[in-house]
Design a protein around this motif. Structure first.
Motif, PDB file in Angstrom:
ATOM      1  N   PHE A  34       7.480  44.311  77.833  1.00 11.54           N
ATOM      2  CA  PHE A  34       7.313  44.545  76.406  1.00 11.54           C
ATOM      3  C   PHE A  34       6.225  43.616  75.877  1.00 11.54           C
TER       4      PHE A  34
ATOM      5  N   ILE B 118      12.889  43.214  74.372  1.00 10.82           N
ATOM      6  CA  ILE B 118      12.447  43.543  73.016  1.00 10.82           C
ATOM      7  C   ILE B 118      12.795  42.383  72.096  1.00 10.82           C
TER       8      ILE B 118
ATOM      9  N   ASP C  44       7.732  42.749  69.292  1.00 13.31           N
ATOM     10  CA  ASP C  44       7.809  44.200  69.482  1.00 13.31           C
ATOM     11  C   ASP C  44       8.208  44.908  68.195  1.00 13.31           C
TER      12      ASP C  44
ATOM     13  N   TRP D 286       4.239  51.183  76.845  1.00  4.69           N
ATOM     14  CA  TRP D 286       5.067  50.221  76.094  1.00  4.69           C
ATOM     15  C   TRP D 286       5.712  50.899  74.886  1.00  4.69           C
TER      16      TRP D 286
ATOM     17  N   LEU E  46       9.683  51.155  73.987  1.00  6.74           N
ATOM     18  CA  LEU E  46      10.172  50.553  72.741  1.00  6.74           C
ATOM     19  C   LEU E  46      10.897  51.582  71.884  1.00  6.74           C
TER      20      LEU E  46
END
Length: 215
Positions: free
Chosen positions: A142, A148, A152, A185, A189
């Motif tokens: 991340f 996370i 992020d 990414w 996420l």
């Protein structure tokens, strides 16, 4: 009445990151939707300096500016921390958060919402900024590391809001062909349940952009 209030706008990435931080911590709060063309007396009372959203009010004490609010949330409710424990990593997270808000976001707004030479110049600048982000994400799961966290959540503007704005403006700057690491990414996420469940509806956001930005 809940002891925590958030004054914000549902479509704002700044409000969104504060709400996600609170949801991450399991903090109950009341969301107060603001009309930025007709700001409430409460918002002006709690943020008399900048008169902007978001503002978090906790036990009648106000905290303004999304990055500062997120840090306040993390320090007030200790469970499930969003900031790294290591001082250097915390400093790096703050650095990149400021990079996103001070450099990348203004460039993206100009690139996507302006026209002609102004837009072309901003697109060139934005492409360079995306390359910087790609290089930072490289070899990490991340943006902020292996899990996370704060950075992020801040960078959701890259993973969600900028792609939504691209769809509205038909300017495809951030693509998987050009920026594979950012897009990989982003997918990871946006697959996180807390984040996915607390993002605005894309169609509703498109209508918001149509109303606010269409000429």
């Amino acid at each position: 009445m809940k002891k925590v209030k958030v004054f914000g706008v549902w479509a704002s990435p700044y409000s969104g990151r504060v709400e996600i931080a609170l949801k991450w911590k399991g903090v109950e709060y009341e969301f107060v939707e603001e009309d930025l063309q007709n700001k409430s007396e409460e918002l002006l009372k709690y943020n008399p300096i900048y008169k902007k959203i978001p503002v978090l009010v906790h036990n009648e004490k106000a905290v303004a500016e999304s990055l500062i609010i997120m840090e306040y949330i993390d320090e007030t409710w200790k469970a499930d921390p969003i900031f790294p424990k290591d001082p250097y990593e915390r400093a790096q997270a703050r650095f990149w958060a400021n990079f996103i808000d001070d450099n990348l976001m203004p460039s993206a707004r100009t690139a996507l919402l302006s026209t002609g030479e102004e837009s072309e110049k901003a697109i060139t600048e934005l492409e360079q900024l995306f390359k910087v982000v790609e290089n930072e994400i490289k070899e990490k799961k991340f943006f902020g590391g292996n899990n996370i966290g704060f950075l992020d959540i801040v960078a959701l503007v890259v993973a969600f809001w900028i792609p939504c704005m691209q769809e509205f403006t038909a300017k495809n700057i951030l693509t998987k062909e050009k920026y594979q690491l950012i897009c990989i990414w982003s997918e990871k996420l946006l697959g996180c349940s807390i984040i996915k469940q607390n993002l605005p509806d894309k169609e509703k956001l498109r209508e918001f952009y149509q109303t606010r930005f269409a000429h």
